[in-house]
Scaffold this motif. Structure first.
Motif, PDB file in Angstrom:
ATOM      1  N   GLY A 168       0.982  -1.053   0.059  1.00 19.37           N
ATOM      2  CA  GLY A 168      -0.103   0.169  -0.150  1.00 19.37           C
ATOM      3  C   GLY A 168       0.758   1.215  -0.139  1.00 19.37           C
ATOM      4  O   GLY A 168       0.146   2.329   0.134  1.00 19.37           O
ATOM      5  N   LYS A 169       2.221   1.348  -0.171  1.00 17.29           N
ATOM      6  CA  LYS A 169       3.215   2.267  -0.070  1.00 17.29           C
ATOM      7  C   LYS A 169       3.731   2.404  -1.406  1.00 17.29           C
ATOM      8  O   LYS A 169       4.164   1.554  -1.936  1.00 17.29           O
ATOM      9  N   LYS A 170       4.276   3.561  -1.727  1.00 15.11           N
ATOM     10  CA  LYS A 170       5.346   3.598  -2.975  1.00 15.11           C
ATOM     11  C   LYS A 170       6.605   3.239  -2.478  1.00 15.11           C
ATOM     12  O   LYS A 170       7.314   3.457  -1.459  1.00 15.11           O
ATOM     13  N   SER A 171       6.932   2.397  -3.504  1.00 17.15           N
ATOM     14  CA  SER A 171       8.505   1.639  -3.212  1.00 17.15           C
ATOM     15  C   SER A 171       9.347   2.664  -3.605  1.00 17.15           C
ATOM     16  O   SER A 171       9.345   3.556  -4.176  1.00 17.15           O
ATOM     17  N   TRP A 172      10.930   2.381  -3.180  1.00 17.18           N
ATOM     18  CA  TRP A 172      12.117   3.125  -3.549  1.00 17.18           C
ATOM     19  C   TRP A 172      13.201   1.981  -4.140  1.00 17.18           C
ATOM     20  O   TRP A 172      13.032   0.797  -3.827  1.00 17.18           O
ATOM     21  N   VAL A 173      13.954   2.557  -4.679  1.00 18.45           N
ATOM     22  CA  VAL A 173      14.878   1.944  -5.579  1.00 18.45           C
ATOM     23  C   VAL A 173      16.325   2.437  -5.383  1.00 18.45           C
ATOM     24  O   VAL A 173      16.497   3.585  -5.638  1.00 18.45           O
ATOM     25  N   ILE A 174      17.182   1.804  -5.296  1.00 24.20           N
ATOM     26  CA  ILE A 174      18.752   2.469  -5.521  1.00 24.20           C
ATOM     27  C   ILE A 174      19.204   1.597  -7.029  1.00 24.20           C
ATOM     28  O   ILE A 174      18.947   0.490  -7.438  1.00 24.20           O
TER      29      ILE A 174
END
Length: 415
Positions: free
Chosen positions: A227-233
């Motif tokens: 339910g949240k926005k994900s993050w990426v490296i």
């Protein structure tokens, strides 16, 4: 009970003297029947073992088709209770208006029956339901296996690749016996019962690493929460940079590079701009630090003045003087005062009160008033200073400060 063998020896007679050199084993009905029974028992055991291990599968062929009330099959290979048969192509006449099973019997002949148990006991092939002149339903009942499922010890690769059981889409298994039977279950139980059986791998529920994690992927790490926005490296393939970016949608992987942080070898970039190129920073309470054209500030390093602009557009200045090690703070609009009014003129011609107005010319900013009894030179001993808030009426500051003069009556200090 294990089979008790009979040791047979020849009956030997000296051809010259006629003496018996070796008494031979007598052939009796009891001994011959024992041999016959042993052969029968071995055959029965072999058949039972073959039936248990191999069963009644179809190895190849025996595909059926129909024309009217006649069913045809292709040639093939099948086992009936462990006995292998090579079956030639043929056909069989089906009964009208009846459900019937086609099976391979233990004599190697394809037959039909209305009893499922009879077909199940042999090698069941197909089921057909007919009306008066044709087949209306057909079901493939063959238990088809592959010869690859039977792996000989000599066919086991040196890598042991085919020691591992294989499962097909129907859940049928294939395995090879390698002589590792003793102790295998105990080893398996000890392995699966360990708290962390694979110490070189991360557990799904978490793990503690004692070394570094290396990845050659350009997206080595993605953080997701339901339910949240994900993050990426992200490690760009054409530079030495490192980028951290959010997704544009919930649970998505459509990375919004316009909101990214980029670490280069020499600087930090925020939203595509170097940190020294950021013109505005918004704090949590809504306050903004902003650089505007023509205004020197500490943000762009043009001078020693720091400008603060409030939400209502009023500007305050803080000036840092390195030479005097002092800091001065003032309201910006005092610099633009365009109206000063003097009043309360005394007998010596001095105005005791001076009013300073803001840039609008009507709102009072500050008032100074000379107090006390003048000396022989007409100079007053103190001065009251009052500053007013933006309404020009409410006092923001009020203080009475002494004024010092020299012997000639000249002003020398204040406060």
């Amino acid at each position: 009970m294990a089979y008790q063998k009979t040791t047979w020896v020849d009956h030997i007679v000296d051809p010259v003297t006629g003496d018996v050199v070796q008494q031979g084993t007598k052939v009796t009905a009891t001994r011959m029947n024992k041999m016959e029974q042993g052969i029968a028992d071995a055959q029965g055991l072999t058949e039972a073992l073959a039936q248990t291990v191999i069963g009644s599968p179809v190895v190849s062929g025996l595909e059926f088709s129909a024309s009217g009330l006649t069913a045809q099959w292709t040639d093939g290979v099948a086992y009936v209770n462990g006995v292998r048969f090579e079956v030639n192509a043929g056909s069989i006449k089906l009964s009208a208006t009846q459900g019937q099973y086609i099976y391979l019997d233990s004599d190697g002949v394809v037959k039909n029956t209305t009893t499922q148990a009879t077909a199940d006991a042999k090698c069941k092939l197909w089921y057909f339901a007919t009306d008066a002149s044709s087949i209306i339903t057909s079901v493939d009942n063959r238990n088809i296996v592959s010869k690859d499922m039977f792996v000989k010890q000599t066919e086991v690769g040196t890598s042991g690749a085919n020691k591992i059981p294989r499962l097909d889409a129907q859940g049928k298994g294939a395995f090879s016996i390698t002589g590792e039977a003793a102790g295998t279950q105990a080893k398996l139980d000890a392995h699966t019962g360990a708290a962390d059986p694979h110490t070189q791998y991360a557990l799904e529920s978490g793990a503690t690493f004692t070394g570094s994690i290396k990845s050659t992927s350009f997206l080595p790490f993605i953080v997701k929460a339901a339910g949240k926005k994900s993050w990426v490296i992200h490690k760009p393939d054409n530079s030495n940079d490192l980028v951290i970016a959010p997704s544009a949608t919930v649970n998505g992987e459509d990375w919004d590079w316009n909101k990214s942080f980029t670490f280069t070898e020499t600087s930090l970039h925020i939203a595509g701009k170097t940190f020294d190129g950021v013109k505005e920073i918004s704090l949590l309470n809504g306050t903004k630090l902003r650089e505007e054209s023509g205004i020197r500030s500490l943000l762009n390093g043009e001078g020693n003045r720091f400008d603060v602009v409030s939400e209502d557009g009023l500007r305050f200045l803080t000036d840092f003087d390195e030479n005097s090690a002092s800091a001065r703070f003032m309201r910006f609009d005092i610099l633009g005062m365009n109206r000063t009014v003097r009043s309360l003129k005394d007998a010596n011609g001095k105005y005791r009160q001076v009013d300073y107005y803001r840039t609008d010319g009507t709102t009072l900013f500050m008032r100074t008033t000379l107090n006390g009894t003048p000396d022989a030179n007409g100079n007053y001993p103190t001065m009251t200073i009052k500053r007013y808030k933006d309404d020009g009426v409410t006092e923001a500051y009020s203080g009475n400060h002494p004024i010092a003069y020299d012997m000639d009556g000249e002003y020398i200090s204040f406060g």
